[in-house]
Design an enzyme around this catalytic site. Structure first.
Site, PDB file in Angstrom:
ATOM      1  N   TRP A   1       0.665  -1.218  -0.033  1.00 32.96           N
ATOM      2  CA  TRP A   1      -0.044  -0.144  -0.097  1.00 32.96           C
ATOM      3  C   TRP A   1       0.883   1.224  -0.023  1.00 32.96           C
ATOM      4  O   TRP A   1       0.271   2.241  -0.779  1.00 32.96           O
ATOM      5  CB  TRP A   1      -0.944  -0.095   1.205  1.00 32.96           C
ATOM      6  CG  TRP A   1      -1.754  -1.043   1.186  1.00 32.96           C
ATOM      7  CD1 TRP A   1      -1.639  -2.240   2.138  1.00 32.96           C
ATOM      8  CD2 TRP A   1      -2.534  -1.865   0.049  1.00 32.96           C
ATOM      9  NE1 TRP A   1      -2.864  -3.100   1.983  1.00 32.96           N
ATOM     10  CE2 TRP A   1      -3.154  -2.900   0.465  1.00 32.96           C
ATOM     11  CE3 TRP A   1      -2.966  -1.353  -1.245  1.00 32.96           C
ATOM     12  CZ2 TRP A   1      -4.061  -3.813  -0.295  1.00 32.96           C
ATOM     13  CZ3 TRP A   1      -3.660  -1.909  -1.859  1.00 32.96           C
ATOM     14  CH2 TRP A   1      -4.357  -3.357  -1.433  1.00 32.96           C
ATOM     15  N   ASP A   2       2.010   1.241   0.799  1.00 33.18           N
ATOM     16  CA  ASP A   2       3.040   2.392   0.704  1.00 33.18           C
ATOM     17  C   ASP A   2       3.410   2.492  -0.684  1.00 33.18           C
ATOM     18  O   ASP A   2       3.535   3.491  -1.498  1.00 33.18           O
ATOM     19  CB  ASP A   2       4.097   2.210   1.540  1.00 33.18           C
ATOM     20  CG  ASP A   2       3.756   2.505   2.915  1.00 33.18           C
ATOM     21  OD1 ASP A   2       2.945   3.447   3.201  1.00 33.18           O
ATOM     22  OD2 ASP A   2       4.686   2.015   3.602  1.00 33.18           O
TER      23      ASP A   2
END
Lengths: 409, 409
Positions: free
Chosen positions: A165-166
């Protein structure tokens, strides 16, 4: 500066730490933008983040800040914050582009900065859209993925090791800044952009159909280990104790796999008995256990090299499972045109990746700066301060970085 | 069309299937670009990809093609291929932007198309840079992540369920197209861009320090389950049979966690005994097992609601592990401003996400088109064909999609 780089002339100011924003900045830097990372004197919270080099230098930090310039300012000092504001709003057609993940720092907010430079492009990465904090690991827990990852029968969640997700958030940030810069170039207008890590995860889960599936069927996918949902793919053990991932995504892949393993007649007979068509995604998936059980001996009888020899020339997609150290020692990194040797301050020589986007004018990887190394250069270059002024700021502890040598000193 | 959308005026032609290229196109469509997906008559290989709606429509396909236009052409027919070339090179300042993952289709290659439109922007997504095929699942096996994912002591690889490399590749593609479009707007020059899925994985693994770590330390990270490498974070079981992910990324997080769990004195004494400083990332990681063992009873004594009540107001990062169906039923999707109800042809009503990039002029989610629905509209609008010409092409099987009604018919 390479005048033909796609992002030539852009100056991006990054006041952020950890993965998302620094990866967004790195992505733009590797396409030719001048990316200036601004940290508090002494470094941000990610300066010592693992993994570490034998020297103790963070390989996380140096890997995410390749090819940027580094400025350190004393944010606790009013004059340090003023200098920061001056940098973020400095004039120049390609400047005034800011990415930050700072929380509750009023002097970094869009509203105040846009009063000074109305065409400011300001992207604020948040945890949740409402300002609550979140990190990749908590966002991932909230999505649903950890409870369907891992072997069938396992209890409890399986976290990912890749902070996916980062990574997606950082790349979305790069997209948002470029979209806003296009808009500014055409209309003169700036942009206030927000991007929440939790929204990135929900958006991607939605774009891949996971949210629609949950809404429309009311059921969750089962935990299916290394099988591919709705298709045929799984890992197989080989004779030499390795594992290979094998994928038959289309009818042609499956036909080739059946032929090379000598199971074409067996599968045809099995299809007849089951009333199935293994050319169809759904049937390959429904009967995955029996299909894979029939395939297992073929792989178990062969070494990885023999599997490779036999599958080459077919459409079947496969790969050996490798360790990161295998990549370093088996020649993969050395052979890849993506990577090039750099001399990283604080670390030494290593192979590092450039941008996976291969396009005219992009540069190969460049090392990360030492923390604060460009403080004097940026203050004189971007703000027009004199060397004497920079020295005075350093002496008063308002800026960090190496102090420029006085004339004749 | 919203004249203020950041990507207003761009026309992107997508000849691709599965995840990466369609996600790249979707990302640009949600920022205001006119994205036209061109498929063979009858649809691409991903038209029936799972998950499926109860109606049988692919929720994968409809989720990845939201807000695009759909054109179907008969690629086997020379005139169909000619029409395709005409679309890809159609005039207009925002046109001539092509993204494809097609393999071995000479009529889609940059060289031929750029002879017709020299300022073409052409992004070719590949498996490997040398043209060999690869998909997310094989690329992931080759990186090293599956062998360090999952519970300590587990044998064999753990595949991810989120196709993270496809997602990253699609977002890199969006970045590449916008960077090239900026370059074209400034210089008039087009771009030939290639982007390999395997390079995306290697680049991201490198940017996060995994490749540097393997090169410099010569060792692989251990499999550490749901712990966070180089920090303190793990899942804990609660009194009501749920699990929560808890993260103490900084000294402050840890101090708050120790205080709220009543373990501050215990941890201080333990630090003294071990000669450790749990304020340091490395020591929190080295002693993760004993720290987590001491924390376990606190979570085991509380329901998720009680954990939430007690952690609120502290800096500690945490989340309950949820299932995708939880998101649909617990109000998360309905409450999120990211999602909005759409009526999806072939599926019905559902909540779908817009862009996580919140910026002026972006649109909320729009439904995906029915396959081929815009064929006539695009051929008349972009190529200036008459309705009669379009009808004739449809009658000869050169184009798909609904046939326009003849005048007075």
């Amino acid at each position: 500066m390479n005048v033909t780089a796609p992002l030539d002339g852009l100056t991006v100011l990054e006041i952020a730490s950890f993965v998302a924003a620094p990866l967004g900045g790195l992505t733009l830097a590797q396409l030719g933008a001048d990316v200036i990372r601004i940290d508090p004197v002494g470094g941000g919270a990610d300066l010592g983040r693992w993994p570490l080099a034998p020297s103790g230098t963070s390989l996380f930090w140096t890997s995410l800040n390749k090819g940027k310039r580094s400025v350190t300012l004393n944010f606790r000092h009013a004059q340090g914050r003023r200098l920061l504001g001056d940098l973020l709003t400095a004039s120049g057609p390609g400047g005034g582009i800011v990415v930050t993940n700072a929380v509750g720092q009023e002097w970094l907010a869009y509203s105040g900065l846009a009063r000074i430079r109305p065409d400011l492009i300001h992207l604020h990465i948040q945890g949740h859209r409402d300002g609550r904090a979140a990190v990749d690991y908590t966002v991932n827990a909230a999505t649903g993925f950890p409870l369907i990852t891992g072997p069938k029968g396992l209890e409890g969640p399986v976290n990912h090791v890749l902070p996916a997700w980062d990574v997606a958030c950082g790349l979305y940030a790069a997209v948002g800044l470029l979209a806003a810069e296009r808009h500014r170039a055409r209309t003169g207008a700036g942009s206030a952009i927000t991007l929440a890590l939790a929204d990135v995860a929900l958006a991607v889960a939605g774009h891949l159909g996971f949210l629609a599936e949950a809404q429309l069927t009311g059921t969750d996918r089962p935990r299916i280990g290394n099988h591919l949902y709705g298709g045929l793919a799984r890992d197989f053990a080989t004779a030499d104790g390795e594992r290979v991932m094998v994928v038959a995504l289309t009818r042609r892949h499956f036909v080739d796999l059946a032929a090379v393993t000598g199971l074409a007649d067996t599968f045809t007979e099995l299809e007849r008995l089951l009333g199935a068509d293994f050319g169809e995604d759904g049937d390959r998936y429904r009967y995955r256990e029996v299909i894979c059980a029939l395939l297992e001996p073929w792989f178990a009888d062969r070494t990885v090299a023999e599997v490779g020899r036999d599958l080459t020339g077919t459409s079947v997609l496969w790969s050996r499972y490798r360790r990161f150290t295998d990549l370093a020692t088996d020649g993969t990194l050395a052979a890849s045109p993506l990577l090039r040797e750099i001399i990283q301050p604080g670390v030494g020589s290593l192979l590092a990746p450039g941008s996976p986007l291969v396009m005219y004018g992009t540069t190969g990887p460049r090392p990360a700066p030492a923390l604060g190394a460009d403080t004097a250069g940026v203050l004189t270059g971007l703000l027009g301060l004199s060397a004497a002024e920079v020295r005075a700021l350093a002496e008063r502890g308002i800026i960090g970085g190496p102090v420029p040598v006085p004339p004749g000193g």
